[in-house]
Design an enzyme around this catalytic site. Structure first.
Site, PDB file in Angstrom:
ATOM      1  N   LYS A  13       0.844  -1.128   0.066  1.00  0.00           N
ATOM      2  CA  LYS A  13      -0.009  -0.184   0.107  1.00  0.00           C
ATOM      3  C   LYS A  13       0.454   1.253  -0.337  1.00  0.00           C
ATOM      4  O   LYS A  13       0.437   1.945  -0.652  1.00  0.00           O
ATOM      5  CB  LYS A  13      -0.970  -0.129   1.518  1.00  0.00           C
ATOM      6  CG  LYS A  13      -1.222  -1.129   1.293  1.00  0.00           C
ATOM      7  CD  LYS A  13      -3.599  -1.148   2.458  1.00  0.00           C
ATOM      8  CE  LYS A  13      -2.961  -1.654   3.634  1.00  0.00           C
ATOM      9  NZ  LYS A  13      -1.628  -2.055   3.234  1.00  0.00           N
ATOM     10  N   ARG A  88      -9.521   2.140   9.995  1.00  0.00           N
ATOM     11  CA  ARG A  88      -8.325   1.120  10.010  1.00  0.00           C
ATOM     12  C   ARG A  88      -9.988  -0.288  10.524  1.00  0.00           C
ATOM     13  O   ARG A  88      -9.454  -1.894   9.986  1.00  0.00           O
ATOM     14  CB  ARG A  88      -7.724   0.755  10.849  1.00  0.00           C
ATOM     15  CG  ARG A  88      -6.753   0.676  10.798  1.00  0.00           C
ATOM     16  CD  ARG A  88      -5.646   1.074  11.871  1.00  0.00           C
ATOM     17  NE  ARG A  88      -3.890   1.639  11.015  1.00  0.00           N
ATOM     18  CZ  ARG A  88      -3.114   1.313  10.629  1.00  0.00           C
ATOM     19  NH1 ARG A  88      -3.383  -0.243  10.539  1.00  0.00           N
ATOM     20  NH2 ARG A  88      -2.012   1.814  10.547  1.00  0.00           N
ATOM     21  N   ARG A 123      12.659 -10.105   4.174  1.00  0.00           N
ATOM     22  CA  ARG A 123      12.425  -8.785   3.935  1.00  0.00           C
ATOM     23  C   ARG A 123      14.043  -8.515   5.133  1.00  0.00           C
ATOM     24  O   ARG A 123      13.520  -9.340   6.306  1.00  0.00           O
ATOM     25  CB  ARG A 123      11.312  -7.853   4.836  1.00  0.00           C
ATOM     26  CG  ARG A 123      10.815  -6.859   3.812  1.00  0.00           C
ATOM     27  CD  ARG A 123       9.572  -6.009   5.033  1.00  0.00           C
ATOM     28  NE  ARG A 123       8.785  -6.080   3.813  1.00  0.00           N
ATOM     29  CZ  ARG A 123       7.420  -4.952   4.242  1.00  0.00           C
ATOM     30  NH1 ARG A 123       7.043  -4.382   6.174  1.00  0.00           N
ATOM     31  NH2 ARG A 123       6.562  -4.846   3.800  1.00  0.00           N
ATOM     32  N   ARG A 156      13.792  -7.870  11.253  1.00  0.00           N
ATOM     33  CA  ARG A 156      13.112  -6.943  11.831  1.00  0.00           C
ATOM     34  C   ARG A 156      11.901  -8.033  12.435  1.00  0.00           C
ATOM     35  O   ARG A 156      11.156  -8.578  11.846  1.00  0.00           O
ATOM     36  CB  ARG A 156      12.143  -5.540  11.555  1.00  0.00           C
ATOM     37  CG  ARG A 156      13.087  -5.246  11.495  1.00  0.00           C
ATOM     38  CD  ARG A 156      12.659  -3.545  10.614  1.00  0.00           C
ATOM     39  NE  ARG A 156      13.010  -2.509   9.714  1.00  0.00           N
ATOM     40  CZ  ARG A 156      13.000  -1.694   8.860  1.00  0.00           C
ATOM     41  NH1 ARG A 156      11.706  -2.080   8.156  1.00  0.00           N
ATOM     42  NH2 ARG A 156      13.704  -0.833   8.443  1.00  0.00           N
ATOM     43  N   ARG A 167       0.031 -10.151  12.855  1.00  0.00           N
ATOM     44  CA  ARG A 167      -0.807  -8.960  12.299  1.00  0.00           C
ATOM     45  C   ARG A 167      -2.161  -9.173  11.224  1.00  0.00           C
ATOM     46  O   ARG A 167      -2.874  -8.343  10.997  1.00  0.00           O
ATOM     47  CB  ARG A 167       0.441  -8.294  11.620  1.00  0.00           C
ATOM     48  CG  ARG A 167       1.250  -7.484  12.878  1.00  0.00           C
ATOM     49  CD  ARG A 167       2.513  -7.413  12.478  1.00  0.00           C
ATOM     50  NE  ARG A 167       2.212  -5.632  11.324  1.00  0.00           N
ATOM     51  CZ  ARG A 167       2.909  -5.216  10.019  1.00  0.00           C
ATOM     52  NH1 ARG A 167       3.851  -5.850  10.462  1.00  0.00           N
ATOM     53  NH2 ARG A 167       2.615  -3.851   9.389  1.00  0.00           N
TER      54      ARG A 167
END
Length: 210
Positions: A13, A88, A123, A156, A167
């Site tokens: 996004k 949200r 990542r 991370r 999440r």
């Protein structure tokens, strides 16, 4: 063009918002950024938000929506805007509708949970300069070493599979219902997962009739 970008964490996004912002010459309104700006400027609603933040509490929906509405009054939004990070929840979407905030289109980036976990768990971030890489899509020249400064690359905590799945669970329970909400209003534009950023942008522009 007044837009919302919907999609799970890691769907791209922020990347698409930046590209669209440049192509359409309209600002991206990020909830985090405008909250900090309102607090810094000391506006009435900014100070109200600060009181919750200082107490370690979540800023209530009505305050968030008030700050968004205040930001959308600024001259750079006259030609349109892209909302990133809000709404949200259904409650936020309904509150925005009641306060008269209208949208031309809601782009929904459709990416499977499996793909998201793969993307985010790959990542890597530099411990020194913060540069980001991906072990498959955008690897560093030397594994585990930053191309820019030579420091170590790490995963991370936010990108570890167990955190990503947590999440995604929150996304499916709180944010995914917005897809039906905007579909019922006839402004939802689903965009299927694409292999590259450029291909996704092309599909987004096609969905917008551009």
């Amino acid at each position: 063009m007044k837009l919302i970008l919907l999609g799970p964490p890691g769907a791209g996004k922020g990347t698409q918002a930046d590209i669209l912002s440049q192509k359409l010459d309209i600002p991206t309104i990020s909830t985090g950024n405008i909250l900090r700006a309102a607090v810094k400027e000391g506006t009435e609603i900014g100070l109200k938000a600060k009181s919750f933040m200082d107490a370690g509490q979540l800023v209530p929906d009505e305050v968030i929506i008030g700050i968004v509405a205040e930001r959308l009054q600024k001259p750079d939004c006259n030609r349109g805007f892209i909302l990133d990070g809000v709404p949200r929840t259904l409650a936020q979407a309904e509150a925005m509708e009641q306060s008269g905030i209208q949208f031309d289109a809601v782009i929904s980036l459709e990416v499977s949970d499996e793909e998201i976990v793969g993307r985010m768990s790959g990542r890597r971030a530099c411990t020194a300069c913060g540069a980001t890489y991906h072990v498959v899509a955008a690897p560093s020249r030397t594994e585990g070493v930053c191309d820019k400064c030579g420091a170590e690359l790490v995963q991370r905590a936010d990108d570890k599979p167990e955190t990503v799945l947590s999440r995604l669970k929150v996304y499916h329970s709180e944010t995914a219902p917005l897809v039906q909400f905007y579909q019922e209003r006839g402004i939802l534009k689903p965009v299927a997962n694409q292999p590259t950023i450029e291909a996704t942008t092309a599909e987004v522009l096609k969905a917008l009739g551009m």
